[in-house]
Design a protein around this motif. Structure first.
Motif, mmCIF file in Angstrom:
data_model
loop_
_atom_site.group_PDB
_atom_site.id
_atom_site.type_symbol
_atom_site.label_atom_id
_atom_site.label_comp_id
_atom_site.label_asym_id
_atom_site.label_seq_id
_atom_site.Cartn_x
_atom_site.Cartn_y
_atom_site.Cartn_z
ATOM 1 N N TYR A 4 0.821 -1.133 0.043
ATOM 2 C CA TYR A 4 -0.187 -0.088 -0.090
ATOM 3 C C TYR A 4 0.979 1.355 0.053
ATOM 4 C CZ TYR A 4 -4.013 -3.147 1.593
ATOM 5 O OH TYR A 4 -4.904 -3.991 1.315
ATOM 6 N N VAL A 112 -3.622 4.855 -1.265
ATOM 7 C CA VAL A 112 -4.456 5.661 -0.496
ATOM 8 C C VAL A 112 -4.139 7.024 -0.286
ATOM 9 C CG1 VAL A 112 -5.804 5.500 1.731
ATOM 10 C CG2 VAL A 112 -5.017 3.479 0.561
ATOM 11 N N HIS A 168 -6.960 5.931 -4.968
ATOM 12 C CA HIS A 168 -7.998 5.945 -4.128
ATOM 13 C C HIS A 168 -8.121 7.094 -3.123
ATOM 14 C CE1 HIS A 168 -9.291 2.050 -5.492
ATOM 15 N NE2 HIS A 168 -8.007 1.786 -5.261
ATOM 16 N N ILE A 170 -9.165 9.924 -0.453
ATOM 17 C CA ILE A 170 -9.893 10.138 0.757
ATOM 18 C C ILE A 170 -10.008 11.511 1.369
ATOM 19 C CG2 ILE A 170 -9.688 9.484 3.324
ATOM 20 C CD1 ILE A 170 -8.891 6.683 1.737
ATOM 21 N N ARG A 182 -12.678 6.423 6.890
ATOM 22 C CA ARG A 182 -12.808 6.387 5.474
ATOM 23 C C ARG A 182 -11.637 5.508 4.837
ATOM 24 N NH1 ARG A 182 -12.818 12.736 5.962
ATOM 25 N NH2 ARG A 182 -14.718 12.880 6.839
ATOM 26 N N SER A 185 -12.321 1.881 4.849
ATOM 27 C CA SER A 185 -13.501 1.327 4.192
ATOM 28 C C SER A 185 -12.983 1.086 2.814
ATOM 29 C CB SER A 185 -14.894 2.181 4.148
ATOM 30 O OG SER A 185 -14.335 3.295 3.702
ATOM 31 N N VAL A 186 -11.602 1.790 2.281
ATOM 32 C CA VAL A 186 -11.076 1.493 1.200
ATOM 33 C C VAL A 186 -10.103 0.219 1.112
ATOM 34 C CG1 VAL A 186 -9.233 2.469 -0.418
ATOM 35 C CG2 VAL A 186 -10.962 3.919 0.131
ATOM 36 N N LYS A 189 -11.306 -3.498 0.984
ATOM 37 C CA LYS A 189 -11.558 -4.086 -0.326
ATOM 38 C C LYS A 189 -10.586 -4.726 -0.877
ATOM 39 C CE LYS A 189 -14.338 -0.049 -1.797
ATOM 40 N NZ LYS A 189 -14.244 1.297 -2.284
#
Ligand code: ADP
Length: 190
Positions: A4, A112, A168, A170, A182, A185-186, A189
């Motif tokens: 990530y 993220v 993604h 946020i 927030r 919740s990403v 997945k």
């Protein structure tokens, strides 16, 4: 392994959120900024080279941080993945990361991005300066230079990861817990 990238302008709250992310998803946190500050504190050759650049709000050379990242990947075990905080920060670094991961048939899982407006960057960093005493948080000129560096050199990565559907975003405005939820919740997945 999951890889990530925690992305966003300086002061967006990456370090704060990283703590919750590594715990929930069993990741190893790699902050290139923190690793560089450690080198400076230890007075190593690398630290001496990095000090002036960092304290002027400039980036250190790509090769320096790429080497740090690759060696962390090789030495850390017992986790489900890595959380890259502050890396990559330039297009060449993003390409180098892809190449490093390709050696073991791996790839970036997701980026993220915590987004806050420029006006808030200054406010947050000034607040942090009082608590942490970082040299690169000490003056408005340096902070401004970091904001410019972010827009010029780091922002192009939004398109780089967007093209491969790994970006993604946020909203970084709200309480620490709101932003954390927030993010979760990403990440849930993947
Ligand atoms: P912030 O996100 O608040 O700017 P960091 O701790 O991530 O703070 O980074 C502090 C400084 O360390 C950066 O301004 C830069 O000089 C240097 N640095 C950190 N990561 C990188 C990187 N990937 N490439 C080049 N320089 C970096």
């Amino acid at each position: 392994m999951k890889y990530y990238i925690l992305f966003g302008p300086p002061g967006a709250g990456k370090g704060t959120q990283a703590t919750a992310m590594v715990e929930k998803y069993n990741l190893h946190h790699i902050s290139t900024g923190a690793l560089l500050r450690k080198e400076i504190a230890a007075g190593t050759e690398l630290g001496l080279q990095a000090k002036a650049l960092i304290e002027n709000g400039c980036l250190v050379p790509d090769e320096v941080v790429e080497g740090m990242i690759e060696s962390e990947f090789k030495t850390v075990t017992g986790v489900d993945g890595f959380l890259l905080d502050g890396f990559p920060r330039t297009l060449p670094q993003a390409e180098a990361l892809d190449q490093i991961l390709a050696k073991t048939g791996e790839e970036v899982t997701a980026t993220v991005s915590i987004m806050i407006p420029d006006a808030m960057i200054m406010e947050r960093i000034k607040g942090r300066a009082l608590k942490e005493g970082r040299a690169d948080d000490a003056s408005e000129d340096i902070i401004n230079n970091r904001i410019v560096t972010y827009h010029n050199q780091t922002e192009p990565l939004i398109e780089y990861y967007g093209k491969v559907e790994k970006y993604h975003e946020i909203d970084g405005i709200g309480t620490i817990e709101d932003v954390r939820d927030r993010i979760f919740s990403v990440m849930d997945k993947f």
